[in-house]
Design an enzyme around this catalytic site. Structure first.
Site, short mmCIF file in Angstrom:
data_model
loop_
_atom_site.label_atom_id
_atom_site.label_comp_id
_atom_site.label_asym_id
_atom_site.label_seq_id
_atom_site.Cartn_x
_atom_site.Cartn_y
_atom_site.Cartn_z
N CYS A 28 0.62 -1.23 -0.13
CA CYS A 28 -0.16 0.14 0.06
C CYS A 28 0.84 1.38 0.02
O CYS A 28 2.12 1.23 0.05
CB CYS A 28 -1.08 0.17 1.06
SG CYS A 28 0.08 0.06 2.76
N CYS A 31 3.32 1.64 2.73
CA CYS A 31 4.62 0.70 2.52
C CYS A 31 5.56 1.49 1.45
O CYS A 31 6.71 1.43 2.01
CB CYS A 31 4.06 -0.48 1.79
SG CYS A 31 2.65 -1.30 2.41
N ASP A 510 6.85 25.73 -33.53
CA ASP A 510 8.02 26.05 -34.39
C ASP A 510 7.46 25.70 -35.72
O ASP A 510 6.51 24.92 -36.20
CB ASP A 510 9.09 25.13 -33.95
CG ASP A 510 10.37 25.75 -34.65
OD1 ASP A 510 10.37 26.91 -34.91
OD2 ASP A 510 10.92 25.08 -35.36
N ASP A 709 11.85 20.89 -32.56
CA ASP A 709 12.51 19.77 -33.08
C ASP A 709 13.46 19.24 -31.95
O ASP A 709 14.04 18.03 -32.35
CB ASP A 709 13.24 19.94 -34.55
CG ASP A 709 14.20 20.92 -34.32
OD1 ASP A 709 14.54 21.43 -33.42
OD2 ASP A 709 14.41 21.58 -35.37
N ASP A 713 15.90 23.87 -31.31
CA ASP A 713 14.79 24.72 -30.53
C ASP A 713 14.95 24.42 -29.03
O ASP A 713 14.04 24.69 -28.16
CB ASP A 713 13.45 24.42 -30.97
CG ASP A 713 13.21 24.64 -32.13
OD1 ASP A 713 13.72 25.69 -32.68
OD2 ASP A 713 12.55 23.74 -32.85
N1 LIG Z 1 21.63 30.46 -44.56
C1 LIG Z 1 20.72 31.27 -44.88
N2 LIG Z 1 20.45 31.81 -46.13
C2 LIG Z 1 19.53 32.55 -46.71
N3 LIG Z 1 18.79 32.85 -45.86
C3 LIG Z 1 18.92 32.89 -44.26
C4 LIG Z 1 19.82 31.77 -43.92
N4 LIG Z 1 19.72 31.92 -42.67
C5 LIG Z 1 18.83 32.58 -42.08
N5 LIG Z 1 18.23 33.35 -43.40
C6 LIG Z 1 17.08 34.07 -43.27
O1 LIG Z 1 16.63 34.43 -41.99
C7 LIG Z 1 15.33 33.89 -41.95
C8 LIG Z 1 15.02 33.44 -40.36
O2 LIG Z 1 16.01 32.46 -40.13
P1 LIG Z 1 15.79 31.51 -38.93
O3 LIG Z 1 16.78 30.12 -38.85
O4 LIG Z 1 15.72 32.31 -37.71
O5 LIG Z 1 14.10 30.94 -38.83
P2 LIG Z 1 13.53 29.79 -39.97
O6 LIG Z 1 14.43 28.81 -40.10
O7 LIG Z 1 13.29 30.53 -41.45
O8 LIG Z 1 12.17 29.48 -39.44
P3 LIG Z 1 11.97 28.52 -38.02
O9 LIG Z 1 12.20 29.65 -36.96
O10 LIG Z 1 10.55 28.43 -38.15
O11 LIG Z 1 12.90 27.55 -37.99
C9 LIG Z 1 15.23 33.03 -42.85
O12 LIG Z 1 13.61 32.97 -43.17
C10 LIG Z 1 15.97 33.43 -43.90
O13 LIG Z 1 15.06 34.50 -44.78
#
Ligand SMILES: Nc1ncnc2c1ncn2[C@@H]1O[C@H](COP(=O)(O)OP(=O)(O)OP(=O)(O)O)[C@@H](O)[C@H]1O
Ligand SMILES: [Cu+]
Ligand SMILES: [Mg+2]
Length: 821
Positions: A28, A31, A510, A709, A713
């Site tokens: 129980c 315990c 996200d 993910d 995140d």
């Molecule tokens: N390597 C890259 N090449 C081109 N654009 C980029 C790159 N990294 C970031 N960006 C620009 O910056 C924005 C924001 O990027 P971030 O990684 O913050 O978000 P995300 O991946 O688009 O979306 P989430 O937040 O949903 O993952 C992108 O949408 C893009 O426009």
């Protein structure tokens, strides 16, 4: 800092070790508390949690201190319970007495070994050990170190062994019940017929009743009395105390009345006996325990099924030959052959052949997944068609499947807050009940209702108040819920999140990889200067080669598809949430969003229209600037998961708010949100700001579940009230999350919320039954209603209702299995 963050931090500072010890004899809630408290007192122990359903104690202790198993056993035994100890006798050929003591010594030093005994005459070695700490194989290989040959031992499986103990206990209980019920029916027969009362001598009858009842008390109810006596020595009370005092007092009184009736006659009272009260109570309690044990075994079936899916043998390919080996002997780097219809033994990467794999044991999804060379295969999943060879990467405890099982088991060792409250109450419950029962006895006796009346109320109060169901209320529900969710590919890491998930009123998703599949693709290339489409793509892909961002990967993939020859970027740098920059050939190339271009000092006015058009289609516009001049725009889109819209509308129907959180631009995010029916959009949030956003939402009164993910995140997940990581099937352990969805779709979020609210509801019902029900019946048993309504609770009815309440609680928990989602 959230509780979880604190916990993570704590784990990092002092390394805490965890061991599991199987305990027998707990019945129980009190315990459980007794064992827990006692274990906690051991030096070096940080925490001890006991689960009544799995019957295991999980002990956490600091790694720089060693925990002595003998102390643990002593501590458990001192309060009347025992550690489940396995014993094995191994015949060893040629064990001379000289080396015997050396072997004996080294084995007794192994972790998990309780005792070693060598019989030189029979050349037998007997080892007592705790099966959760050490396996027969470990012991065997230790003996073999000394050059002795150990014969092949029957495949002793740890889980199996626990089954054996449980079965033995069950059979024992059954024997005691059958025995007691036969004697008890004889006792009742006598009562009903009054045969002897009319024709026989009263003392003779009493002697017969004594002879019939005594074995019921001390054989049938032997365990209760033994635990009661062990408890007295430690001044601790539990369910056994109540049963022992309740039935014992009626029995003792009757014994005195039988053998020295003058004690009563001298004060002018008839020497009545109450043998049947004691016997019936014991028998009913045994019946209740029997039914409860049966139901309890069903609660863990899903988890047991999970463990049984690990294959035992595998086909190893060595020097071109195929040999069958034990799975536990496979090592990383080995090549293993898997034929159609076989379960894949361990984790690895396919090097030859093709497969169609049913991964439902991991994800709950039964649609087979096609696999080719280079793809990862997960141990314990089922190869439906095709045969293939793979190189082993993870074995034993490191496989994804073992980690999943471990997580499920860990979750059983955690208690939701609601149970902690119940535990606190249970710890003071028994002494209070004893006081109430005693008080009622004294009051009724003094009021002149007679000794019998007072005694019966005393016994009824003790028995009805027994808190055995209280200890089952939460763990049974959690075990069923954990099994049910594991079947669906959901891992709930702790009981707290199960409780909190039920209160969530905002789910933040996200975007990339959660709402969308996270595999963005280039949809349009728009010329905004003199460069050709291919040249725009070639230059931007040359920069993105160095980026790990999914958008970058999409650009590179598309360029490769078009067979473009990429150049080597120089001076590469990336700005999170904006874009990337590098020197390619003789150019300065910048690839990124509007903000990035503005920050580079480029006038973007004339492109606003184009941005709007693309964004409104849910596409992400990525600009390409060469030498600070915009030359083109690449539109990238990600596919929305098939079940996003439906899941979100169902969440909203449950009254839960839904929000989208992304670094992408507002318009694109808005367009996607519209497609799936999300109202709240938090866009253009930089990666490091995501956790602040969660904080802000929490402060405004929301109970937030964050779905992401689990890897990118992590900070935002760590801030949320309930962190749900999605689709990280192969990253089970690394994910910072309370709940892991092994399947890559978002239906799981809805399932989590439904399971948790169902489980929580069942826990509440259980606690009500186990507890308030007792509280209501205690005063009735004590006779409070008697003066007004004549209502009393007979001791026999009290024991029926107590047994009934634990069976009811367990059966109620089993209802979680039937939940439809
Ligand atoms: N390597 C890259 N090449 C081109 N654009 C980029 C790159 N990294 C970031 N960006 C620009 O910056 C924005 C924001 O990027 P971030 O990684 O913050 O978000 P995300 O991946 O688009 O979306 P989430 O937040 O949903 O993952 C992108 O949408 C893009 O426009
Ligand atoms: Cu009980
Ligand atoms: Mg991202």
């Amino acid at each position: 800092m959230s509780e979880r963050e604190r916990e993570i931090e704590k784990l990092n500072i002092t390394k805490v070790l965890k061991i599991e010890i199987p305990i027998v004899g707990m019945t129980c809630a009190s315990c459980v508390l007794k064992v827990q408290n006692n274990l906690q007192k051991l030096p070096g122990v940080k925490n001890a949690v006991v689960n009544l359903v799995t019957e295991k104690a999980t002990i956490e202790f600091e790694s720089d201190k060693t925990l002595n198993l003998k102390d643990v056993i002593k501590s458990v035994r001192s309060i009347g319970y025992d550690v489940a100890i396995q014993k094995i006798t191994i015949p060893i050929e040629g064990l001379a007495s000289a080396s015997a003591s050396i072997v004996e010594n080294s084995i007794s030093k192994l972790d998990g070994v309780v005792s070693v005994n060598i019989n030189p005459a029979t050349e037998n070695l007997t080892v007592e050990f705790v099966s959760t700490l050490i396996s027969v194989d470990n012991i065997k290989s230790e003996i073999e170190k000394f050059g002795f040959k150990v014969p092949h031992l029957a495949e002793e499986d740890v889980e199996l062994y626990e089954e054996i103990i449980k079965k033995r206990e069950y059979e024992d209980l059954k024997k005691r019940f059958i025995f007691s019920s036969i004697l008890t029916s004889l006792i009742l027969l006598d009562m009903l017929s009054h045969f002897f009362h009319h024709f026989g001598d009263r003392t003779v009858v009493n002697y017969i009743l004594f002879l019939l009842t005594t074995p019921v008390m001390f054989y049938g109810g032997g365990k209760f009395f033994r635990s009661f006596l062990a408890g007295i020595r430690h001044l601790s009370v539990d369910m056994n105390t109540l049963i022992a005092i309740g039935t014992g007092s009626a029995y003792l009184y009757s014994v005195v009345a039988t053998f020295i009736p003058s004690v009563f006659t001298s004060i002018g009272r008839t020497p009545d006996v109450y043998y049947e009260t004691s016997a019936v109570i014991i028998t009913l309690i045994l019946l209740g325990r029997l039914l409860e044990t049966r139901a309890r075994a069903q609660t863990a079936t899903a988890i047991k099924k999970l463990s049984s899916l690990q294959p035992k043998t595998a086909t190893l390919v060595k020097d071109g030959e195929e040999i069958t080996v034990q799975v536990k002997d496979i090592k990383p780097g080995d090549i293993v052959l898997v034929k159609p219809g076989e379960r894949i033994p361990v984790d690895g990467v396919i090097i030859e052949g093709y497969a169609s794999v049913d991964e439902s044991v991991i994800t709950g999804e039964s649609m087979p997944v096609e696999k080719k060379p280079g793809d990862i295969v997960i141990g314990s999943t089922l190869n439906k068609a095709g045969s293939f060879k793979f190189r082993v990467t993870n074995v034993g405890k490191d496989t994804v499947f073992s980690k999943i099982i471990q997580l499920v088991k860990d979750s059983l060792a955690s208690k939701p807050p609601i149970q902690k409250l119940a535990d606190k109450v249970a710890s003071v419950f028994v002494p209070i009940v004893i006081s109430i029962a005693t008080l009622s006895f004294i009051v009724w006796y003094l009021l002149g209702y007679g000794f019998t009346f007072a005694l019966m109320n005393f016994i009824a109060t003790l028995i009805v108040a027994c808190p055995c169901a209280l200890g089952l209320a939460t763990p049974t529900a959690i075990v069923v819920a954990a099994g049910k969710s594991a079947e669906m590919g959901i891992l709930i890491k702790n009981g707290t999140s199960l409780e909190v998930a039920n209160k969530v009123n905002l789910v933040v998703f996200d975007k990339t990889g959660t709402i969308t599949y996270g595999k963005p693709e280039v949809t349009d290339i728009i010329k905004l200067g003199n460069l050709t489409e291919d040249e725009i793509l070639r230059l931007s892909a040359s920069v993105e080669r160095n980026s790990e961002h999914p958008l970058g990967e999409a650009i590179v993939r598309y360029a490769r598809l078009r067979n473009l020859k990429l150049s080597e970027p120089k001076n590469f740098f990336s700005i999170p949430g904006q874009g990337v920059f590098a020197n390619v050939d003789s150019f300065e190339v910048a690839v990124g969003n509007l903000t990035f271009m503005l920050n580079l000092g480029i006038d973007m006015k004339k492109f606003e229209n184009t941005i709007d058009i693309l964004s409104n289609e849910g596409k992400t516009p990525v600009f390409v600037a060469v030498d600070r001049k915009v030359v083109g725009l690449i539109a990238i889109a990600d596919t929305i998961k098939y079940d996003a819209k439906e899941t979100i509308s169902k969440l909203k129907k449950l009254g839960i708010d839904v929000a989208l959180l992304t670094g992408d631009n507002y318009k694109t995010a808005r367009a996607i949100a519209n497609k799936i029916g999300v109202d709240k959009v938090f866009a253009e949030v930089l990666p490091e700001q995501k956790s602040e956003k969660i904080d802000e939402l929490k402060k405004s009164g929301y109970i937030v579940a964050m779905v992401g993910d689990g890897i990118n995140d992590a900070p935002a997940l760590a801030k949320s009230d309930v962190a749900i990581a999605i689709g990280s099937g192969t990253e089970v352990a690394s994910a910072t999350a309370d709940i892991i969805l092994l399947k890559d779709d978002i239906k799981g979020v809805l399932q989590v919320i439904k399971i948790s609210s169902k489980t929580y509801k069942i826990i509440k019902q259980n606690l009500f039954w186990a507890f308030f029900y007792n509280i209501i019946l205690i005063p009735i048993a004590a006779g409070i209603l008697y003066p007004f309504t004549g209502l009393l609770l007979k001791p026999v009815l009290a024991s029926l209702s107590m047994s009934f309440s634990s069976v009811l609680v367990v059966t109620n928990s089993l209802r979680i299995k039937k939940i439809k989602i």
